[in-house]
Write a protein that holds these residues in place. Structure first.
Motif, PDB file in Angstrom:
ATOM      1  N   ASP A  84      -8.774   2.600  12.101  1.00 42.72           N
ATOM      2  CA  ASP A  84      -8.267   3.957  11.959  1.00 42.72           C
ATOM      3  C   ASP A  84      -6.765   3.917  11.685  1.00 42.72           C
ATOM      4  O   ASP A  84      -6.093   2.922  12.002  1.00 42.72           O
ATOM      5  N   LEU A  85      -6.254   4.982  11.098  1.00 42.54           N
ATOM      6  CA  LEU A  85      -4.821   5.142  10.824  1.00 42.54           C
ATOM      7  C   LEU A  85      -4.260   3.956  10.033  1.00 42.54           C
ATOM      8  O   LEU A  85      -3.228   3.396  10.373  1.00 42.54           O
ATOM      9  N   ILE A  86      -4.962   3.596   8.981  1.00 48.40           N
ATOM     10  CA  ILE A  86      -4.569   2.453   8.157  1.00 48.40           C
ATOM     11  C   ILE A  86      -3.411   2.855   7.249  1.00 48.40           C
ATOM     12  O   ILE A  86      -3.471   3.879   6.574  1.00 48.40           O
ATOM     13  N   GLU A  87      -2.352   2.036   7.250  1.00 50.39           N
ATOM     14  CA  GLU A  87      -1.164   2.296   6.431  1.00 50.39           C
ATOM     15  C   GLU A  87      -0.791   1.056   5.641  1.00 50.39           C
ATOM     16  O   GLU A  87      -0.807  -0.056   6.170  1.00 50.39           O
ATOM     17  N   PHE A  88      -0.412   1.259   4.407  1.00 57.55           N
ATOM     18  CA  PHE A  88       0.043   0.181   3.527  1.00 57.55           C
ATOM     19  C   PHE A  88       1.357  -0.387   4.057  1.00 57.55           C
ATOM     20  O   PHE A  88       2.263   0.348   4.434  1.00 57.55           O
ATOM     21  N   CYS A  89       1.458  -1.725   4.086  1.00 59.82           N
ATOM     22  CA  CYS A  89       2.698  -2.390   4.504  1.00 59.82           C
ATOM     23  C   CYS A  89       3.363  -3.134   3.355  1.00 59.82           C
ATOM     24  O   CYS A  89       4.578  -3.100   3.216  1.00 59.82           O
ATOM     25  N   GLY A  90       2.571  -3.844   2.563  1.00 53.39           N
ATOM     26  CA  GLY A  90       3.162  -4.603   1.468  1.00 53.39           C
ATOM     27  C   GLY A  90       2.121  -5.337   0.654  1.00 53.39           C
ATOM     28  O   GLY A  90       0.982  -5.510   1.074  1.00 53.39           O
ATOM     29  N   LYS A  91       2.544  -5.778  -0.526  1.00 53.99           N
ATOM     30  CA  LYS A  91       1.647  -6.495  -1.445  1.00 53.99           C
ATOM     31  C   LYS A  91       2.236  -7.868  -1.708  1.00 53.99           C
ATOM     32  O   LYS A  91       3.418  -8.003  -1.995  1.00 53.99           O
ATOM     33  N   GLY A  92       1.380  -8.893  -1.588  1.00 54.90           N
ATOM     34  CA  GLY A  92       1.781 -10.252  -1.899  1.00 54.90           C
ATOM     35  C   GLY A  92       1.118 -10.718  -3.173  1.00 54.90           C
ATOM     36  O   GLY A  92       0.506  -9.925  -3.896  1.00 54.90           O
ATOM     37  N   VAL A  97      -1.259  -6.212   2.580  1.00 58.48           N
ATOM     38  CA  VAL A  97      -1.207  -6.125   4.036  1.00 58.48           C
ATOM     39  C   VAL A  97      -1.100  -4.660   4.450  1.00 58.48           C
ATOM     40  O   VAL A  97      -0.333  -3.894   3.863  1.00 58.48           O
ATOM     41  N   TYR A  98      -1.876  -4.315   5.463  1.00 58.45           N
ATOM     42  CA  TYR A  98      -1.886  -2.978   6.027  1.00 58.45           C
ATOM     43  C   TYR A  98      -1.711  -3.102   7.542  1.00 58.45           C
ATOM     44  O   TYR A  98      -1.920  -4.170   8.115  1.00 58.45           O
ATOM     45  N   SER A  99      -1.358  -2.015   8.175  1.00 62.51           N
ATOM     46  CA  SER A  99      -1.428  -1.949   9.637  1.00 62.51           C
ATOM     47  C   SER A  99      -2.452  -0.872   9.956  1.00 62.51           C
ATOM     48  O   SER A  99      -2.761  -0.016   9.122  1.00 62.51           O
ATOM     49  N   GLY A 100      -2.973  -0.924  11.143  1.00 59.69           N
ATOM     50  CA  GLY A 100      -3.960   0.066  11.548  1.00 59.69           C
ATOM     51  C   GLY A 100      -4.337  -0.145  12.992  1.00 59.69           C
ATOM     52  O   GLY A 100      -3.767  -1.007  13.682  1.00 59.69           O
ATOM     53  N   PHE A 101      -5.272   0.627  13.460  1.00 61.84           N
ATOM     54  CA  PHE A 101      -5.750   0.503  14.831  1.00 61.84           C
ATOM     55  C   PHE A 101      -7.215   0.089  14.828  1.00 61.84           C
ATOM     56  O   PHE A 101      -8.030   0.671  14.117  1.00 61.84           O
ATOM     57  N   LYS A 128      -5.313  -7.796   6.551  1.00 60.69           N
ATOM     58  CA  LYS A 128      -4.993  -8.444   5.281  1.00 60.69           C
ATOM     59  C   LYS A 128      -6.205  -8.342   4.365  1.00 60.69           C
ATOM     60  O   LYS A 128      -7.281  -8.813   4.695  1.00 60.69           O
ATOM     61  N   ARG A 129      -5.999  -7.722   3.226  1.00 56.36           N
ATOM     62  CA  ARG A 129      -7.055  -7.598   2.219  1.00 56.36           C
ATOM     63  C   ARG A 129      -6.802  -8.657   1.157  1.00 56.36           C
ATOM     64  O   ARG A 129      -5.804  -8.607   0.441  1.00 56.36           O
ATOM     65  N   ILE A 130      -7.693  -9.627   1.083  1.00 50.69           N
ATOM     66  CA  ILE A 130      -7.540 -10.726   0.135  1.00 50.69           C
ATOM     67  C   ILE A 130      -8.096 -10.286  -1.216  1.00 50.69           C
ATOM     68  O   ILE A 130      -9.262  -9.872  -1.310  1.00 50.69           O
ATOM     69  N   ASP A 131      -7.255 -10.367  -2.256  1.00 48.27           N
ATOM     70  CA  ASP A 131      -7.693  -9.981  -3.596  1.00 48.27           C
ATOM     71  C   ASP A 131      -8.844 -10.869  -4.056  1.00 48.27           C
ATOM     72  O   ASP A 131      -8.833 -12.080  -3.827  1.00 48.27           O
ATOM     73  N   TYR A 132      -9.825 -10.265  -4.673  1.00 45.17           N
ATOM     74  CA  TYR A 132     -10.987 -10.968  -5.229  1.00 45.17           C
ATOM     75  C   TYR A 132     -11.738 -11.787  -4.174  1.00 45.17           C
ATOM     76  O   TYR A 132     -12.285 -12.839  -4.466  1.00 45.17           O
ATOM     77  N   SER A 133     -11.760 -11.292  -2.939  1.00 46.57           N
ATOM     78  CA  SER A 133     -12.429 -12.025  -1.859  1.00 46.57           C
ATOM     79  C   SER A 133     -13.924 -12.185  -2.105  1.00 46.57           C
ATOM     80  O   SER A 133     -14.540 -13.109  -1.588  1.00 46.57           O
ATOM     81  N   GLN A 134     -14.502 -11.309  -2.918  1.00 45.31           N
ATOM     82  CA  GLN A 134     -15.928 -11.454  -3.241  1.00 45.31           C
ATOM     83  C   GLN A 134     -16.174 -12.716  -4.062  1.00 45.31           C
ATOM     84  O   GLN A 134     -17.305 -13.182  -4.171  1.00 45.31           O
TER      85      GLN A 134
END
Length: 146
Positions: A84-92, A97-101, A128-134
């Motif tokens: 919940d309350l997911i917020e964008f932090c940065g892109k590598g 990367v996001y923060s959230g609860f 952390k959302r890994i690009d192309y993780s699929q």
């Protein structure tokens, strides 16, 4: 300062020394309040109840559970509905990367009466959302595990 020590308290102390670090379930000598063998058996029961959508990511998570050396030394799959309350932090280069609860939170204390772990959520976490993780391959997963 003085202490009163009677036979009953001495006996309790001796019993604690003998049982110190024993698993309540299998009675094998283990770390306090944590048994690697019983813990992995519990994790294994739930493998079929969750999936990241990529068998190699699932394998990495399961390997951390299989090889944990402490009660907090593993990865756990968190369903998106638990965030919940997911917020964008940065892109590598390869991830975002996001923060959230995490609403439920990590396992915290074993509840003997309920025969389950209580959790200490909600807790703020980094996501952390890994690009192309699929498209993660077995070779990549093997490198992560090593």
């Amino acid at each position: 300062m003085s202490f009163l020590i009677n036979e009953e308290s001495m006996l309790r102390c001796e019993l604690k020394k003998k049982n110190y670090g024993l698993c309540f379930t299998c009675q094998k000598q283990n770390k306090i309040n944590w048994c690697k063998n019983c813990e992995y058996s519990t994790f294994e029961k739930f493998f079929s109840r969750w999936s990241s959508g990529n068998i190699y990511i699932d394998f990495v998570i399961q390997e951390t559970q299989r090889n944990a050396s402490e009660s907090t030394d593993y990865l756990e799959w968190i369903p998106f509905g638990q965030l919940d309350l997911i917020e964008f932090c940065g892109k590598g280069t390869f991830s975002t990367v996001y923060s959230g609860f995490w609403l439920e939170g990590p396992r915290w204390v074993w509840d003997e009466e309920g025969d389950e772990w209580s959790r200490n959520g909600p807790i703020k976490i980094a996501i952390k959302r890994i690009d192309y993780s699929q498209n993660i391959t077995k070779e990549y997963a093997d490198k992560v595990i090593i």
